[in-house]
Motif scaffolding. Structure first.
Motif, short mmCIF file in Angstrom:
data_model
loop_
_atom_site.label_atom_id
_atom_site.label_comp_id
_atom_site.label_asym_id
_atom_site.label_seq_id
_atom_site.Cartn_x
_atom_site.Cartn_y
_atom_site.Cartn_z
N LEU A 27 1.05 -0.97 -0.03
CA LEU A 27 0.24 0.38 0.05
C LEU A 27 0.97 1.35 0.25
CD1 LEU A 27 -2.47 1.76 -0.37
CD2 LEU A 27 -2.73 1.02 2.67
N ALA A 28 1.99 1.52 1.09
CA ALA A 28 3.05 2.28 1.03
C ALA A 28 3.47 2.84 -0.84
CB ALA A 28 3.81 1.79 1.63
N ARG A 29 3.37 1.79 -1.42
CA ARG A 29 4.91 1.59 -2.96
C ARG A 29 3.35 2.71 -3.35
NH1 ARG A 29 6.67 -3.22 -1.58
NH2 ARG A 29 4.98 -4.15 -3.01
N SER A 30 2.60 2.16 -3.66
CA SER A 30 1.28 2.89 -4.51
C SER A 30 0.47 3.43 -4.32
CB SER A 30 -0.71 1.13 -3.83
OG SER A 30 -1.54 1.98 -4.80
N ILE A 31 0.99 3.92 -2.36
CA ILE A 31 0.42 5.29 -2.27
C ILE A 31 1.38 6.50 -3.19
CG2 ILE A 31 -0.35 7.35 -0.79
CD1 ILE A 31 -1.45 5.07 0.68
N ALA A 32 2.64 6.51 -2.97
CA ALA A 32 4.42 6.65 -2.96
C ALA A 32 4.17 7.51 -4.73
CB ALA A 32 4.91 6.04 -2.46
N ALA A 33 3.94 6.36 -5.47
CA ALA A 33 4.06 5.93 -6.53
C ALA A 33 2.51 7.51 -6.59
CB ALA A 33 3.09 4.69 -7.63
N LEU A 34 1.87 6.97 -6.75
CA LEU A 34 0.35 7.46 -6.90
C LEU A 34 0.68 9.60 -6.33
CD1 LEU A 34 -2.52 8.20 -7.44
CD2 LEU A 34 -3.17 8.42 -5.07
N LEU A 35 1.02 9.72 -4.83
CA LEU A 35 1.70 11.05 -4.56
C LEU A 35 2.40 12.00 -5.51
CD1 LEU A 35 1.13 10.59 -1.09
CD2 LEU A 35 -0.35 11.57 -2.17
N ARG A 36 3.84 11.03 -5.55
CA ARG A 36 4.77 11.39 -6.54
C ARG A 36 4.59 11.54 -8.28
NH1 ARG A 36 8.36 6.79 -4.29
NH2 ARG A 36 9.52 7.84 -2.37
N ALA A 37 3.55 11.06 -8.77
CA ALA A 37 2.86 11.27 -9.93
C ALA A 37 2.66 12.88 -9.90
CB ALA A 37 1.81 10.14 -10.25
N GLY A 38 1.44 13.58 -8.71
CA GLY A 38 0.85 14.77 -8.56
C GLY A 38 2.21 15.22 -8.22
N GLY A 39 3.34 15.00 -8.12
CA GLY A 39 4.43 16.16 -8.39
C GLY A 39 4.86 16.83 -6.53
N HIS A 40 4.18 15.36 -6.11
CA HIS A 40 4.58 15.37 -4.48
C HIS A 40 6.28 15.05 -4.84
CE1 HIS A 40 1.21 17.64 -3.92
NE2 HIS A 40 0.60 16.13 -3.97
N ALA A 41 6.79 15.47 -2.93
CA ALA A 41 8.51 14.24 -3.00
C ALA A 41 7.75 13.93 -1.97
CB ALA A 41 9.48 14.77 -2.67
N VAL A 42 7.97 12.61 -1.24
CA VAL A 42 7.19 11.43 -0.96
C VAL A 42 8.46 11.11 -0.02
CG1 VAL A 42 5.80 9.79 -0.14
CG2 VAL A 42 4.89 11.30 -1.98
N ASP A 43 8.89 11.11 1.50
CA ASP A 43 8.72 10.12 2.24
C ASP A 43 8.02 9.20 3.17
OD1 ASP A 43 10.97 11.54 0.91
OD2 ASP A 43 10.71 12.89 3.51
N HIS A 44 9.10 8.06 3.20
CA HIS A 44 8.03 6.98 3.72
C HIS A 44 8.77 6.00 5.32
CE1 HIS A 44 7.16 2.06 3.85
NE2 HIS A 44 5.90 2.75 5.00
N SER A 45 7.85 5.74 6.07
CA SER A 45 8.43 5.09 7.45
C SER A 45 7.09 4.15 8.23
CB SER A 45 8.19 6.33 8.51
OG SER A 45 8.71 5.74 9.77
N ALA A 46 7.71 3.04 8.31
CA ALA A 46 6.53 1.75 8.83
C ALA A 46 7.03 2.30 10.29
CB ALA A 46 7.54 1.02 8.47
N SER A 47 7.23 3.38 10.50
CA SER A 47 7.86 3.20 12.50
C SER A 47 6.98 4.24 12.80
CB SER A 47 8.53 2.46 12.96
OG SER A 47 9.08 3.52 14.04
#
Length: 221
Positions: A12-32
């Protein structure tokens, strides 16, 4: 925007990150949750997307700690729970919005845009500077009726400058807003995007000025 997504479901994190990056955002991810608390202290995030169910401390605890220490970053909470009490609890702790899984990608994008505008103090999605019109909802930009074909990071740089028109935006702030912490960044990355933007804005568009040793400013006229 620079967004921190706190989600322990890797797919899910990969999917959301790809969606937001395609919209022009910079996305960092943490699972903790604990890691997220440290990242928010260190980075200038414009938005936190926070899952309730995390493996160490839950999203409610993360949110409560953030607000107790005075962090004002907008928070969009995600949860698979459908209980009204959970939604009320999150909002009472200081969440700005709530989205239940599974959700439609278009709805997530719309909520992210709305929270980004709210953070900037301007609920109107259209920014106009002279002949430049920037629609922050649709992602469209035009100069004197001429559509601009902008790459993702070109859009991000232009948005960061346009929403601070007339102000000097430090180069370090542009880097922090446009690139995630795990993205490779060349020494002249911002300069390259600014040069391309100047060419695309042309003579009709507002001028992007270089403030040597500091950053950039877009003409507010």
């Amino acid at each position: 925007m620079r967004i921190l997504m706190v989600e322990d479901d890797a797919a899910l994190a990969r999917s959301i990150a790809a969606l937001l990056r395609a919209g022009g955002h910079a996305v960092d991810h943490s699972a903790s949750g604990e890691e997220a608390l440290g990242l928010v202290s260190a980075e200038p995030y414009a938005l936190l997307i926070l899952d309730v169910g995390l493996p160490d401390i839950d999203g409610f605890t993360v949110l409560e700690r953030l607000r107790r220490r005075g962090e004002k970053v907008p928070v969009l909470m995600l949860t698979a729970r459908d209980a009204l009490d959970d939604r009320v609890r999150g909002l009472d702790l200081g969440a700005d919005d709530y989205l239940r899984k599974p959700f439609d990608p278009a709805e997530l994008e719309a909520r992210v845009r709305a929270l980004g505008r709210r953070r900037g103090g301007d609920p109107v999605p259209v920014v106009t500077i002279g002949a430049l019109t920037l629609n922050r909802s649709s992602g469209a930009a035009e100069v004197a009726g001429r559509a601009l074909d902008l790459r993702r990071r070109e859009w991000a740089v232009l948005d960061a400058l346009a929403t601070r028109a007339g102000q000097v935006v430090p180069r370090e702030l542009l880097l922090a807003e446009v690139f995630g912490y795990d993205e490779p960044v060349g020494p002249n990355a911002i300069e390259v995007h600014v040069t391309r933007l100047r060419g695309k804005l042309g003579a009709d568009g507002p001028q992007i000025r270089t403030v040597r040793g500091v950053g950039y400013m877009i003409d507010a006229r």
